[in-house]
Enzyme design. Structure first.
Site, short mmCIF file in Angstrom:
data_model
loop_
_atom_site.label_atom_id
_atom_site.label_comp_id
_atom_site.label_asym_id
_atom_site.label_seq_id
_atom_site.Cartn_x
_atom_site.Cartn_y
_atom_site.Cartn_z
N LYS A 109 0.81 -1.21 0.00
CA LYS A 109 0.00 0.00 0.00
C LYS A 109 0.85 1.27 0.00
O LYS A 109 0.39 2.33 -0.39
CB LYS A 109 -0.97 -0.02 1.18
C1 LIG Z 1 -4.61 -4.43 1.06
C2 LIG Z 1 -3.86 -5.71 1.00
C3 LIG Z 1 -4.22 -6.75 0.11
C4 LIG Z 1 -5.44 -6.68 -0.79
O1 LIG Z 1 -5.29 -5.75 -1.84
P1 LIG Z 1 -6.57 -5.18 -2.63
O2 LIG Z 1 -6.05 -4.11 -3.50
O3 LIG Z 1 -7.51 -4.68 -1.57
O4 LIG Z 1 -7.16 -6.32 -3.40
C5 LIG Z 1 -3.43 -7.90 0.09
N1 LIG Z 1 -2.36 -8.02 0.92
C6 LIG Z 1 -1.99 -7.05 1.78
C7 LIG Z 1 -0.82 -7.27 2.67
C8 LIG Z 1 -2.71 -5.86 1.85
O5 LIG Z 1 -2.35 -4.90 2.72
#
Ligand SMILES: *Cc1c(COP(=O)(O)O)cnc(C)c1O
Length: 458
Positions: A109
């Site tokens: 993120k």
């Molecule tokens: C947010 C997140 C996901 C999922 O990603 P999306 O874009 O919501 O599908 C998977 N793994 C981790 C570690 C995350 O923080």
């Protein structure tokens, strides 16, 4: 490049407005009005390092930011990463692991939220005004958002978390940020309580406008855009390493944001042969891509908590393309979904929902077994989310090189790792948190209490 809403009832806007608006004013999601095909530029782009590549891709979508400014926004955003390659791919077993956890909070993120923070700061500085971000988090997003805007002018961020209910590491990643524009609120309640406080404050329009409240939710277009870059980058690396022209990606999925970025990169001409959508037991999307039925059920907590999601907030963008950009039909379908909690889409002629996307789920047991196996056989530690991606990739074997997105560093989920392999995973950034001073205010589970806290602080 202008931007439209999936629901077709918003006037076109430019990139900077799309970034500041987040959600479209008609309740839909924002998308570029067209996606250019850049097949004839791929050779040239494949020569670039991560930052230069990010600049070339993002500039297509942000023509209203002067190039020099955009370049410095991107430079700043990825300077905080701990790896010189930013998004390295490592071949383990017969799968390439695309490590997206070298940012400040050790989860993918950061790619989006570092960029978004710098975009907010730039736009506010040029247009004037200020932004007070209010968020509720149960884990990853809150800390990535805080690290994205810490110390930035004209921005404050207030993040609520349920007191004592986030993991110790995740809490410390938030509360150890001491910049004066960062406010952590430990709410005496659950995550749902935090979210309902947030909803109430956002629906109080006079309050929202007076205090310039904003959100950093997963539907912001800039987040998807930032994530497209590493699909290009990884494809180029793996083309060179394997000699294969096309590749496949396996994507641990929750809100459908990450995999959507891959879907759009493919639409722009990147030779992606297949996208493998991987979920845990919260499998609404897996069921959809197998049956065409999109039906909500209850969220169950798992060891990959960032994927514990039932309604995927970015899914509407996919549906828009799936329905040949017909906003009228999309509006009808979304209304039905909101009423009944379920919709059904017809399969293609071949009996598939989408010839590009296959989907599967990994149970908790399968996920733990995969962490153990990779550790024992290859001395490589997968975090639980990445392990879900690897499990499902193995279900769909192929001779085309497979890249699995590693969405978090294993040390962030050290309890699960310890129970799988017998000792914890470590990372220097997290170890130094132990002794770090923290700042956090406890607050009642009450909308008015949060409101007066905001008024007093802003
Ligand atoms: C947010 C997140 C996901 C999922 O990603 P999306 O874009 O919501 O599908 C998977 N793994 C981790 C570690 C995350 O923080």
């Amino acid at each position: 490049m202008k931007y439209i809403s999936t629901r077709g009832q918003m006037d076109v806007i430019d990139f900077q407005d799309a970034v500041m608006t987040g959600l479209a004013t008609d309740g839909g999601l924002i998308l570029p009005e067209s996606l250019p095909n850049i097949t004839d530029q791929l050779d040239k782009l494949s020569q670039l390092n991560y930052i230069d590549l990010a600049f070339e891709i993002i500039k297509i979508f942000a023509p209203d930011i002067p190039e020099d400014n955009l370049k410095s926004i991107i430079d700043k955003s990825y300077a905080s990463f701990h790896h010189p390659e930013i998004a390295p791919s490592i071949k383990v077993d017969d799968i390439y692991i695309l490590e997206l956890f070298h940012g400040p909070t050790l989860a993918f993120k950061d790619f989006a939220l570092q960029l978004l923070g710098n975009l907010f700061a730039y736009i506010l500085e040029h247009r004037g005004g200020c932004l007070n971000i209010l968020g509720a988090t149960s884990g990853d997003t809150g800390s990535a958002a805080i690290h994205g805007v810490r110390g930035k002018k004209n921005i404050n961020i207030f993040v609520m978390h349920p007191e004592g209910r986030t993991s110790r590491i995740q809490e410390k990643q938030m509360t150890s940020v001491l910049d004066p524009n960062v406010y952590n609120l430990a709410v005496d309640g659950t995550f749902d309580d935090c979210q309902s406080i947030m909803k109430k404050l956002f629906s109080d329009l006079p309050f929202k406008n007076k205090y310039s409240l904003g959100a950093v939710n997963s539907v912001n277009w800039a987040r998807v855009l930032a994530q497209m870059v590493y699909y290009f980058y990884a494809t180029f690396q793996i083309q060179k390493d394997s000699g294969s022209k096309s590749v496949r990606f396996s994507v641990p999925t929750g809100n459908f944001g990450d995999i959507l970025a891959g879907y759009l990169a493919k639409k722009m001409g990147l030779p992606i042969e297949q996208l493998i959508l991987a979920t845990n037991e919260n499998d609404i999307l897996t069921r959809f891509f197998s049956t065409g039925i999109y039906e909500q059920s209850k969220v169950v907590p798992t060891i990959s908590p960032s994927m514990d999601i039932q309604v995927a907030s970015n899914f509407e963008r996919y549906l828009y393309f799936k329905l040949n950009r017909d906003s009228d039909i999309l509006r009808e379908i979304m209304e039905n979904f909101n009423k009944s909690g379920g919709i059904e889409l017809p399969c293609d002629k071949g009996g598939l929902i989408d010839s590009l996307i296959v989907a599967g789920k990994a149970t908790t047991d399968m996920t733990i077994e995969m962490i153990k196996y990779y550790h024992k056989k290859y001395d490589y530690l997968l975090d639980p989310h990445t392990a879900v991606g690897v499990c499902v990739a193995k279900e769909f074997s192929s001779s085309i090189p497979t890249i699995c997105l590693a969405t978090a560093h294993p040390a962030k989920f050290t309890d699960t790792i310890e129970s799988a392999i017998g000792y914890p995973a470590l990372h220097p950034v997290l170890e130094s948190l132990d002794s770090a001073p923290t700042r956090c205010d406890s607050i009642d589970n009450d909308c008015e209490a949060v409101k007066s806290y905001l008024m007093k602080s802003i």
